[in-house]
Design a protein around this motif. Structure first.
Motif, short mmCIF file in Angstrom:
data_model
loop_
_atom_site.label_atom_id
_atom_site.label_comp_id
_atom_site.label_asym_id
_atom_site.label_seq_id
_atom_site.Cartn_x
_atom_site.Cartn_y
_atom_site.Cartn_z
N PHE A 118 0.43 -1.65 -0.54
CA PHE A 118 0.20 0.17 0.35
C PHE A 118 0.64 1.36 -0.07
N ILE A 119 1.67 0.91 0.96
CA ILE A 119 2.87 2.22 1.14
C ILE A 119 3.86 2.35 -0.26
N GLU A 120 3.98 1.18 -1.22
CA GLU A 120 5.39 1.47 -2.21
C GLU A 120 4.48 1.31 -2.70
N ALA A 121 3.22 1.49 -3.56
CA ALA A 121 2.09 2.21 -4.36
C ALA A 121 2.01 3.56 -3.97
N GLY A 122 2.26 4.14 -3.33
CA GLY A 122 2.43 5.40 -3.08
C GLY A 122 0.52 6.06 -2.42
N TYR A 123 -0.31 5.36 -2.59
CA TYR A 123 -1.27 5.00 -1.43
C TYR A 123 -1.73 6.02 -0.89
N LYS A 124 -0.89 6.01 0.51
CA LYS A 124 -0.31 6.88 1.34
C LYS A 124 -0.27 7.98 0.89
N ALA A 125 1.17 8.00 0.31
CA ALA A 125 1.13 9.85 0.12
C ALA A 125 0.39 10.85 -0.32
N ASN A 126 -0.35 10.17 -1.27
CA ASN A 126 -1.13 10.12 -2.61
C ASN A 126 -2.99 10.33 -2.03
N LEU A 127 -2.81 9.99 -0.98
CA LEU A 127 -4.41 9.81 0.58
C LEU A 127 -5.21 11.41 -0.25
N PRO A 128 -6.46 11.02 -0.50
CA PRO A 128 -7.13 12.12 -0.69
C PRO A 128 -6.95 12.60 0.82
N ASP A 129 -6.94 14.19 1.03
CA ASP A 129 -7.01 14.87 2.65
C ASP A 129 -8.15 14.08 2.62
N GLY A 130 -8.28 14.02 4.41
CA GLY A 130 -9.15 14.19 5.37
C GLY A 130 -9.82 11.97 5.29
N CYS A 131 -8.57 11.65 4.29
CA CYS A 131 -9.41 10.09 4.47
C CYS A 131 -8.73 9.35 5.62
N ARG A 132 -9.08 8.55 5.78
CA ARG A 132 -8.51 6.97 6.81
C ARG A 132 -7.95 6.30 5.77
N TRP A 133 -7.08 5.48 6.66
CA TRP A 133 -6.03 4.40 5.65
C TRP A 133 -6.38 3.09 6.80
N ASP A 134 -6.12 1.79 6.34
CA ASP A 134 -5.77 0.77 7.27
C ASP A 134 -5.15 -0.41 6.20
N TRP A 135 -5.33 -1.66 6.72
CA TRP A 135 -4.75 -2.55 6.46
C TRP A 135 -4.91 -3.81 7.01
N ALA A 136 -4.02 -5.13 5.89
CA ALA A 136 -4.64 -6.22 7.03
C ALA A 136 -3.13 -6.90 7.73
N VAL A 137 -2.54 -6.60 7.35
CA VAL A 137 -1.43 -7.59 7.75
C VAL A 137 0.06 -6.54 7.69
N ASP A 138 1.07 -7.16 8.18
CA ASP A 138 2.83 -5.61 7.12
C ASP A 138 3.17 -6.00 6.13
N THR A 139 3.38 -7.57 5.83
CA THR A 139 3.64 -8.24 4.69
C THR A 139 3.34 -9.39 4.22
N TYR A 140 3.06 -9.68 2.93
CA TYR A 140 3.77 -10.83 2.61
C TYR A 140 4.50 -12.61 3.25
N ASP A 141 3.91 -13.51 3.82
CA ASP A 141 4.31 -14.58 3.39
C ASP A 141 3.52 -15.60 3.13
N GLU A 142 3.91 -17.12 3.37
CA GLU A 142 3.69 -18.15 2.41
C GLU A 142 2.43 -18.59 3.15
N ALA A 143 3.01 -18.57 4.21
CA ALA A 143 1.56 -19.64 5.23
C ALA A 143 0.97 -18.98 4.86
N GLN A 144 0.49 -17.43 5.85
CA GLN A 144 -0.16 -16.39 5.78
C GLN A 144 -1.84 -17.07 7.21
N LEU A 145 -0.88 -17.15 8.42
CA LEU A 145 -1.91 -17.67 9.42
C LEU A 145 -1.99 -16.21 10.24
N ASP A 146 -0.81 -15.63 10.18
CA ASP A 146 -1.00 -14.04 11.00
C ASP A 146 -2.62 -13.24 11.50
N VAL A 147 -3.27 -14.04 12.37
CA VAL A 147 -5.26 -13.72 12.42
C VAL A 147 -4.31 -12.18 13.56
#
Length: 392
Positions: free
Chosen positions: A155-184
């Motif tokens: 999300f950050i690398e694609a520039g969404y945080k830097a180009n977020l429309p003023d006043g909007c909020r942002w969020d995510w589900a997990v920090d980074t990719y991993d193959e097992a993906q069992l972190d909840v």
């Protein structure tokens, strides 16, 4: 960094997923099935929330030559495309009233972006801004708009945080990719889909671990927003055939998705995608799809190698993800034909592999038909109302 507040949405039973298993063999489910129709396009809901939404079977394609010169979107052209698209989709000439027909003041609206094909083919910042402006015009303040994706780093690398429309909020589900993906940690422990599919690569999943069979929904979706706008990207995909509206939801809103790809001969996207999108929370909250085809990918998706990207300069609008994906699939195949490549449904290690890069035995765009069979939208081509609007 922003955090979403809990939305005022009623919660579904955590074990109530699972209408999908009744229609897709080999999937296990917990709890009673939810009635969603007896077959393709049966008993589709035509009013109120819930897929296929307010306009089942309708897809509006807005073309604007010159809207993305050299791969860089023109913000004003994109605004015009969004205004015309939402009006044409709803049949309401005034864009403000068109937005109000789908969203209401007091609702928290999530905007799910797709950064995977960065830097060339993502949910464009101009598209995000135009959608937020449309919501704001309908009386939804920007503090009630949450722009998000599954992976914080992408999300950050694609520039969404830097180009977020003023006043909007942002969020995510997990920090980074991993193959097992069992972190909840940032997923909802009470909202999940259970499917008897585990990652087949040795050492990734322990089949004795019950977590490997569950995919939990992101908290931002279950607790942070009332309604959802998705901005998928027009792309082919090495496993699913195409990655459009349905796959953007199935693989972008839950954890433990890599099990659907597995190894070259354990690809199960055709089962996984419709099953996940059938989850009651996703089905209830996914109100609008805006397929971003300003920069599109005809080969090598979900990445975006320069030689496989073209400026299609088009946005697609739908409440029905199945109908939208059927049209998007046609567009990708048409471009592949121009490039001398076979249709996505014919390629794979055991099919056609003209470039020598196919990773799976066969690609599986059948997930679109499967989603139609589950009542998530209109798949039959003759029943799709495909409207083309030309600007410029």
């Amino acid at each position: 960094m922003s955090h979403c507040r809990r939305a005022n949405a009623h919660r579904s039973d955590r074990r109530g997923f699972l209408q999908a298993s009744a229609a897709l063999g080999g999937l296990s489910a917990l709890g009673p099935a939810v009635a969603i129709g007896d077959g393709p396009e049966a008993d589709v809901r035509r009013d109120g929330p819930g897929l296929p939404g307010a306009h089942p079977g309708r897809v509006v394609e807005v073309r604007h030559p010159g809207s993305c010169p050299g791969g860089t979107p023109d913000p004003e052209a994109v605004r015009r495309m969004v205004r015309r698209g939402i009006a044409s989709l709803t049949g309401i000439d005034e864009p403000v009233e068109a937005w109000r027909s789908l969203f209401a003041r007091g609702e928290v609206v999530g905007v799910k972006v797709n950064p995977v094909g960065q830097p060339r083919a993502i949910s464009n910042h101009a598209t995000v801004h135009a959608i937020v402006e449309g919501l704001e015009s309908a009386g939804i303040p920007r503090k009630d708009v949450v722009v998000f994706d599954r992976y914080k780093d992408q999300f950050i690398e694609a520039g969404y945080k830097a180009n977020l429309p003023d006043g909007c909020r942002w969020d995510w589900a997990v920090d980074t990719y991993d193959e097992a993906q069992l972190d909840v940690a940032r997923y909802d422990p009470d909202e999940f889909a259970t499917l008897d599919i585990v990652h087949a690569r040795p050492g990734v999943h322990d089949p004795k671990d019950d977590r490997t069979r569950r995919s939990h929904l992101a908290r931002v979706l279950t607790q942070g927003v009332d309604k959802l706008i998705c901005i998928p990207v027009l792309k082919d995909h090495g496993s699913g055939g195409v990655t459009l509206a349905l796959k953007n939801m199935s693989h972008g809103l839950v954890n433990n998705v890599s099990r659907s790809h597995g190894t070259s001969d354990t690809n199960t996207c055709n089962l996984f995608i419709p099953a996940i999108v059938s989850h009651p929370v996703i089905r209830r909250k996914a109100v609008l799809q805006v397929l971003d085809g300003l920069n599109a990918v005809f080969q090598g998706g979900p990445g975006s190698k320069k030689e496989y990207v073209w400026q299609h300069e088009t946005l697609f609008f739908a409440t029905d993800p199945v109908a939208l994906d059927r049209i998007g699939w046609e567009v990708v195949d048409a471009r592949r034909g121009v490039q001398g490549l076979p249709p996505v449904a014919e390629v794979g290690r055991r099919g056609k592999d003209p470039i020598g890069t196919e990773a799976f035995d066969y690609r599986q765009p059948q997930h679109i038909a499967g989603a139609g069979a589950l009542g998530l939208g209109v798949y039959e081509r003759a029943k799709i109302d495909h409207r083309v609007v030309k600007l410029g």
